[in-house]
Motif scaffolding. Structure first.
Motif, PDB file in Angstrom:
ATOM      1  N   ALA A 150      35.197  13.325  -5.694  1.00 13.71           N
ATOM      2  CA  ALA A 150      36.469  12.616  -5.840  1.00 13.71           C
ATOM      3  C   ALA A 150      37.053  12.957  -7.206  1.00 13.71           C
ATOM      4  CB  ALA A 150      36.254  11.119  -5.698  1.00 13.71           C
TER       5      ALA A 150
ATOM      6  N   LEU B  92      40.262  12.602  -2.813  1.00 10.74           N
ATOM      7  CA  LEU B  92      40.175  11.172  -3.145  1.00 10.74           C
ATOM      8  C   LEU B  92      38.822  10.577  -2.821  1.00 10.74           C
ATOM      9  CD1 LEU B  92      43.640   9.717  -2.084  1.00 10.74           C
ATOM     10  CD2 LEU B  92      42.934  10.792  -4.234  1.00 10.74           C
ATOM     11  N   GLY B  93      38.077  11.206  -1.939  1.00  9.63           N
ATOM     12  CA  GLY B  93      36.775  10.655  -1.585  1.00  9.63           C
ATOM     13  C   GLY B  93      35.956  11.654  -0.801  1.00  9.63           C
TER      14      GLY B  93
ATOM     15  N   ILE C 105      43.852   6.462  -5.240  1.00 12.12           N
ATOM     16  CA  ILE C 105      43.051   5.775  -4.217  1.00 12.12           C
ATOM     17  C   ILE C 105      43.707   4.449  -3.863  1.00 12.12           C
ATOM     18  CG2 ILE C 105      40.862   4.582  -3.807  1.00 12.12           C
ATOM     19  CD1 ILE C 105      39.555   6.840  -5.560  1.00 12.12           C
TER      20      ILE C 105
END
Length: 127
Positions: A5, A25-26, A105
């Motif tokens: 991330a 983002l992840g 996020i």
């Protein structure tokens, strides 16, 4: 190399002459694959969702006021993104600061335009 991330890259494979900056983002382990949630950054204008504005001083590759384009967020297979970096199809860029990553996020969890499967992953990873 494992993508995380906050990692960023330029996608040079686009058919468009405009190249966009992408942020991961992840990262989530799913059955048989590692999945990354990816968003791109685009120039700000009134037609774009204003959930997360980014200014030039927040990342060295952001040269003018921009937005996270949540409408085009995607879940991708980690190995494919990594392979594209190795092959030179996409180019690594400077990672996001923790502050910028947190804002992106948070915006993704609030966005009304982000695809539902990306929003669900963000909510699982960052409850």
């Amino acid at each position: 190399m494992k993508l995380e991330a906050g990692d960023a890259y330029w996608d040079d494979s686009s058919r468009s002459s405009i190249k966009h900056l992408y942020f991961i983002l992840g990262v989530e382990e799913q059955i048989g694959n590692t999945i990354v949630a990816v968003v791109n950054i685009t120039s700000n204008n009134p037609s774009k969702e204003q959930t997360c504005l980014i200014y030039p001083n927040e990342h060295r590759n952001i040269l003018h006021e921009s937005v996270v384009y949540y409408r085009e967020a995607r879940l991708l297979i980690h190995e494919r993104v990594y392979d594209d970096i190795i092959k030179g199809v996409i180019r690594k860029a400077d990672s996001a600061s923790q502050e910028l990553l947190d804002r992106m996020i948070d915006g993704g969890k609030k966005s009304k335009q982000i695809p539902i499967e990306v929003k669900r992953m963000l909510k699982r990873l960052y409850p």
